[in-house]
Design an enzyme around this catalytic site. Structure first.
Site, mmCIF file in Angstrom:
data_model
loop_
_atom_site.group_PDB
_atom_site.id
_atom_site.type_symbol
_atom_site.label_atom_id
_atom_site.label_comp_id
_atom_site.label_asym_id
_atom_site.label_seq_id
_atom_site.Cartn_x
_atom_site.Cartn_y
_atom_site.Cartn_z
ATOM 1 N N GLY A 1 -15.228 -5.639 -25.743
ATOM 2 C CA GLY A 1 -16.156 -4.830 -24.941
ATOM 3 C C GLY A 1 -15.688 -3.391 -24.814
ATOM 4 O O GLY A 1 -15.844 -2.775 -23.764
ATOM 5 N N THR B 1 -15.875 0.552 -26.895
ATOM 6 C CA THR B 1 -17.017 1.323 -27.395
ATOM 7 C C THR B 1 -17.721 0.552 -28.502
ATOM 8 O O THR B 1 -18.952 0.489 -28.550
ATOM 9 C CB THR B 1 -16.540 2.687 -27.940
ATOM 10 O OG1 THR B 1 -15.651 3.266 -26.992
ATOM 11 C CG2 THR B 1 -17.694 3.629 -28.173
ATOM 12 N N LYS C 1 -21.295 19.477 -28.007
ATOM 13 C CA LYS C 1 -20.296 19.813 -29.026
ATOM 14 C C LYS C 1 -21.014 20.341 -30.263
ATOM 15 O O LYS C 1 -21.835 19.651 -30.849
ATOM 16 C CB LYS C 1 -19.497 18.543 -29.359
ATOM 17 C CG LYS C 1 -18.513 18.739 -30.486
ATOM 18 C CD LYS C 1 -17.714 17.483 -30.774
ATOM 19 C CE LYS C 1 -16.838 17.673 -31.979
ATOM 20 N NZ LYS C 1 -16.258 16.431 -32.476
ATOM 21 N N PRO D 1 -18.683 23.894 -38.212
ATOM 22 C CA PRO D 1 -19.856 23.705 -37.359
ATOM 23 C C PRO D 1 -20.672 22.482 -37.773
ATOM 24 O O PRO D 1 -20.622 22.086 -38.940
ATOM 25 C CB PRO D 1 -20.670 24.972 -37.637
ATOM 26 C CG PRO D 1 -20.348 25.319 -39.059
ATOM 27 C CD PRO D 1 -18.958 24.835 -39.334
HETATM 28 C C1 LIG Z 1 -5.427 8.337 -30.672
HETATM 29 C C2 LIG Z 1 -6.879 8.004 -30.885
HETATM 30 C C3 LIG Z 1 -7.851 8.973 -30.646
HETATM 31 C C4 LIG Z 1 -9.197 8.695 -30.898
HETATM 32 N N1 LIG Z 1 -10.147 9.662 -30.724
HETATM 33 C C5 LIG Z 1 -11.429 9.426 -31.110
HETATM 34 C C6 LIG Z 1 -12.429 10.419 -31.015
HETATM 35 O O1 LIG Z 1 -12.206 11.524 -30.539
HETATM 36 N N2 LIG Z 1 -13.669 10.108 -31.463
HETATM 37 C C7 LIG Z 1 -13.972 8.887 -31.974
HETATM 38 O O2 LIG Z 1 -15.105 8.669 -32.423
HETATM 39 N N3 LIG Z 1 -13.067 7.916 -31.983
HETATM 40 C C8 LIG Z 1 -11.807 8.143 -31.591
HETATM 41 N N4 LIG Z 1 -10.881 7.149 -31.645
HETATM 42 C C9 LIG Z 1 -11.303 5.808 -32.001
HETATM 43 C C10 LIG Z 1 -11.979 5.161 -30.804
HETATM 44 O O3 LIG Z 1 -11.065 5.102 -29.739
HETATM 45 C C11 LIG Z 1 -12.450 3.767 -31.161
HETATM 46 O O4 LIG Z 1 -13.170 3.788 -32.359
HETATM 47 C C12 LIG Z 1 -13.353 3.223 -30.092
HETATM 48 O O5 LIG Z 1 -12.748 3.332 -28.831
HETATM 49 C C13 LIG Z 1 -13.695 1.788 -30.372
HETATM 50 O O6 LIG Z 1 -12.639 0.942 -30.096
HETATM 51 P P1 LIG Z 1 -12.922 -0.598 -30.173
HETATM 52 O O7 LIG Z 1 -14.055 -0.930 -29.279
HETATM 53 O O8 LIG Z 1 -13.003 -1.008 -31.584
HETATM 54 O O9 LIG Z 1 -11.557 -1.241 -29.603
HETATM 55 P P2 LIG Z 1 -10.988 -1.313 -28.110
HETATM 56 O O10 LIG Z 1 -11.380 -0.177 -27.270
HETATM 57 O O11 LIG Z 1 -9.530 -1.593 -28.264
HETATM 58 O O12 LIG Z 1 -11.689 -2.594 -27.493
HETATM 59 C C14 LIG Z 1 -11.283 -3.884 -27.837
HETATM 60 C C15 LIG Z 1 -11.979 -4.868 -26.937
HETATM 61 O O13 LIG Z 1 -11.625 -6.179 -27.347
HETATM 62 C C16 LIG Z 1 -11.255 -6.941 -26.222
HETATM 63 N N5 LIG Z 1 -10.317 -7.986 -26.638
HETATM 64 C C17 LIG Z 1 -9.264 -7.862 -27.462
HETATM 65 N N6 LIG Z 1 -8.632 -9.050 -27.585
HETATM 66 C C18 LIG Z 1 -9.345 -9.933 -26.853
HETATM 67 C C19 LIG Z 1 -9.208 -11.315 -26.566
HETATM 68 N N7 LIG Z 1 -8.190 -12.026 -27.042
HETATM 69 N N8 LIG Z 1 -10.116 -11.883 -25.770
HETATM 70 C C20 LIG Z 1 -11.152 -11.170 -25.243
HETATM 71 N N9 LIG Z 1 -11.329 -9.860 -25.467
HETATM 72 C C21 LIG Z 1 -10.423 -9.269 -26.253
HETATM 73 C C22 LIG Z 1 -10.622 -5.919 -25.274
HETATM 74 O O14 LIG Z 1 -10.596 -6.393 -23.957
HETATM 75 C C23 LIG Z 1 -11.577 -4.763 -25.460
HETATM 76 O O15 LIG Z 1 -12.714 -4.953 -24.648
HETATM 77 C C24 LIG Z 1 -9.553 7.398 -31.352
HETATM 78 C C25 LIG Z 1 -8.581 6.428 -31.515
HETATM 79 C C26 LIG Z 1 -7.248 6.712 -31.289
HETATM 80 C C27 LIG Z 1 -6.220 5.638 -31.493
#
Ligand SMILES: Cc1cc2nc3c(=O)[nH]c(=O)nc-3n(C[C@H](O)[C@H](O)[C@H](O)COP(=O)(O)OP(=O)(O)OC[C@H]3O[C@@H](n4cnc5c(N)ncnc54)[C@H](O)[C@@H]3O)c2cc1C
Length: 502
Positions: free
Chosen positions: A11, A13, A77, A95
């Site tokens: 859950g 992004t 932005k 840009p």
């Molecule tokens: C340093 C850094 C900077 C970034 N900056 C940008 C940016 O400026 N712009 C951009 O577009 N992207 C950026 N990103 C990428 C962005 O953060 C991610 O693409 C975005 O947040 C999506 O993450 P996610 O949902 O895949 O994973 P996460 O946010 O890690 O979510 C994972 C989910 O899975 C759940 N989960 C995991 N294991 C289990 C389990 N066993 N049981 C139940 N639930 C579980 C967690 O609770 C969580 O809800 C950046 C990333 C990093 C590392």
């Protein structure tokens, strides 16, 4: 054979964008969507800068821009400013838009290139409305009249990603997504075909589905831990492998752009939101310790820190396939490319779009999977090449990291693009890929890669005609920018300001 149930694990992004996107597009199809997330595990907690594509995602969901911006404390932005990338002291804006306007159907930058080769010293950025407006901290929405210079750009947002996930959660739950809080501790696979049948939570609840979407973040709970899909490691090209993030108070005018400043062993981001500024230092731990990286970051904050520094570890690359059996990985579970051009949320969106278009039935046709994986590979590879361009188009020789990049052998796909630019200033347009030719031009030009010749098509206009058009372009940009409101005033004007509501 219709899919009846989808289970999204995660859950963040990715999870909530996928849930909202699928629920919206599959409305009236009688498909149940479950999302499991664990507060105990939490989310990665970064990801604040986006690309203009996000507007199309929000628009499709029928989201009102002002209320979305207010709730996620977002700013507008218009691009990204790159400091110190080509040489120390260099500065340019990539840009979200064009340079000038086409003349006789040919992109303006070809004409500028001809002028440059004949001794003109003006900067390409001077001919871009979004660059000039952004530099002065001004913003308006693009004009719908394509004959106007104010129509020549797109825009994105800088927002609090945690608040965006919450915002989408409310939206998704309203249209039928069922959220379950809990930690997945076991994954049940079919003994014969290896497909995932169900997941079991810590509290013994078992959730089954036909299609699983892995949005579990870096851990890749389903795609990797259960299906052992494999990872293409791209750190030989993009070796930065750690980041430290910290938010601070904003100082100065509200700027409608993100900044990426090159450092000796990595680079630093600055993302201004309405209520604070996000900062981070992405670095290669071969050349700098975590302590030193944190020190460099905290020493260059513009205002007092508002959070404790958060350490993140990653390996650049992508999952060997992003759709494997009945699991599609979206978000960090699919791969990671450093946030230099804010591409991760865009890649999430592309994953959702492709999945909806290639939505399978229970037989999981191989052709859908192959198409999905090929398409996503192209997206990732092209983003990789674009990011790598920033590192290799450098003249810096003041650190081991920059010496490494100046001598790096990089993928042929990128070399071909650089060669074609250096030849006659030409950049081919991709069918799939986030960045259009002006983006490549912005970086190549901004980092001092100068074409040896110009595109002969521009000779169809006389030198006098070109000079007059360039003059009138400059005048229309200056006039338009003068009439563009300040970024902060525009946020207030459209009712998106958080002032008085924090
Ligand atoms: C340093 C850094 C900077 C970034 N900056 C940008 C940016 O400026 N712009 C951009 O577009 N992207 C950026 N990103 C990428 C962005 O953060 C991610 O693409 C975005 O947040 C999506 O993450 P996610 O949902 O895949 O994973 P996460 O946010 O890690 O979510 C994972 C989910 O899975 C759940 N989960 C995991 N294991 C289990 C389990 N066993 N049981 C139940 N639930 C579980 C967690 O609770 C969580 O809800 C950046 C990333 C990093 C590392």
């Amino acid at each position: 054979m219709k899919i009846e149930k989808i289970c999204i694990v995660g859950g963040g992004t990715a999870g909530w964008m996928t849930a909202a996107g699928l629920a919206h597009r599959l409305q009236n199809s009688n498909i149940k969507i479950d999302l499991i997330e664990s507060n105990q595990i939490g989310t990665v907690g970064v990801g604040e800068a986006t690309l203009p594509h996000i507007r199309f995602f929000n628009n499709t969901l029928g989201i009102n821009e002002a209320s979305f911006m207010k709730e996620t404390k977002a700013t507008f932005k218009m691009g990204i400013e790159f400091c110190d990338w080509g040489k120390l002291g260099d500065r340019y804006i990539h840009p979200f838009g064009d340079f000038g306007m086409p003349i006789n159907g040919i992109e303006f930058y070809h004409y500028w290139n001809k002028l440059r080769l004949s001794g003109d010293t003006s900067h390409l950025g001077e001919y871009s409305y979004p660059v000039v407006a952004a530099q002065l901290g001004k913003f308006r929405r693009p004009d719908t009249d394509s004959s106007k210079i104010e129509s020549t750009f797109g825009y994105a947002y800088q927002f609090d990603a945690g608040l965006y996930a919450k915002f989408l959660r409310r939206h998704a739950e309203k249209i039928g997504v069922l959220r379950t809080e809990g930690k997945v501790i076991h994954i049940n696979c079919n003994n014969e075909n290896g497909f995932i049948e169900s997941v079991k939570l810590e509290n013994e609840t078992v959730i089954s589905a036909d299609l699983f979407i892995d949005c579990s973040g870096f851990r890749g709970l389903l795609i990797e831990q259960a299906l052992k899909t494999g990872y293409d490691d791209w750190s030989k090209w993009l070796p930065c492998n750690r980041a430290i993030a910290v938010a601070c108070e904003t100082r100065g005018k509200s700027l409608p752009y993100t900044r990426a400043t090159a450092r000796k062993s990595g680079w630093q981001w600055r993302i201004p939101l309405q209520h604070r500024t996000g900062n981070g230092h992405v670095y290669w731990n071969e050349f700098i310790s975590d302590d030193e990286a944190a020190h460099q970051l905290t020493n260059t904050l513009e205002g007092p820190a508002l959070t404790e520094p958060k350490q993140l570890y990653f390996k650049t690359g992508k999952r060997r396939v992003m759709w494997n059996k009945n699991v599609v990985a979206i978000g960090l579970s699919a791969g990671f490319l450093e946030p230099l051009e804010s591409t991760s949320i865009y890649l999430i969106q592309e994953g959702i779009t492709a999945l909806i278009e290639l939505f399978p039935d229970k037989t999981f046709p191989k052709s859908d999977m192959v198409e999905y994986n090929q398409r996503m590979d192209l997206h990732y590879e092209r983003v990789r090449d674009f990011l790598l361009l920033h590192y290799v188009a450098t003249q810096r020789d003041d650190s081991e990291m920059w010496n490494h990049f100046r001598n790096l052998k990089f993928p042929e796909s990128l070399q071909d693009r650089i060669d074609s630019w250096l030849g006659r200033g030409y950049i081919a347009r991709y069918e799939f890929g986030a960045f259009l030719p002006p983006s490549w031009v912005a970086v190549m030009n901004g980092q001092n890669l100068n074409p040896k010749a110009y595109d002969l098509r521009v000779n169809s206009s006389s030198s006098l005609e070109i000079t007059q058009k360039v003059k009138s372009l400059s005048a229309s940009i200056n006039h338009a920018v003068q009439n563009t409101p300040d970024h902060q005033s525009f946020i207030e004007l459209i009712g998106a300001s958080i002032n008085g509501t924090t």
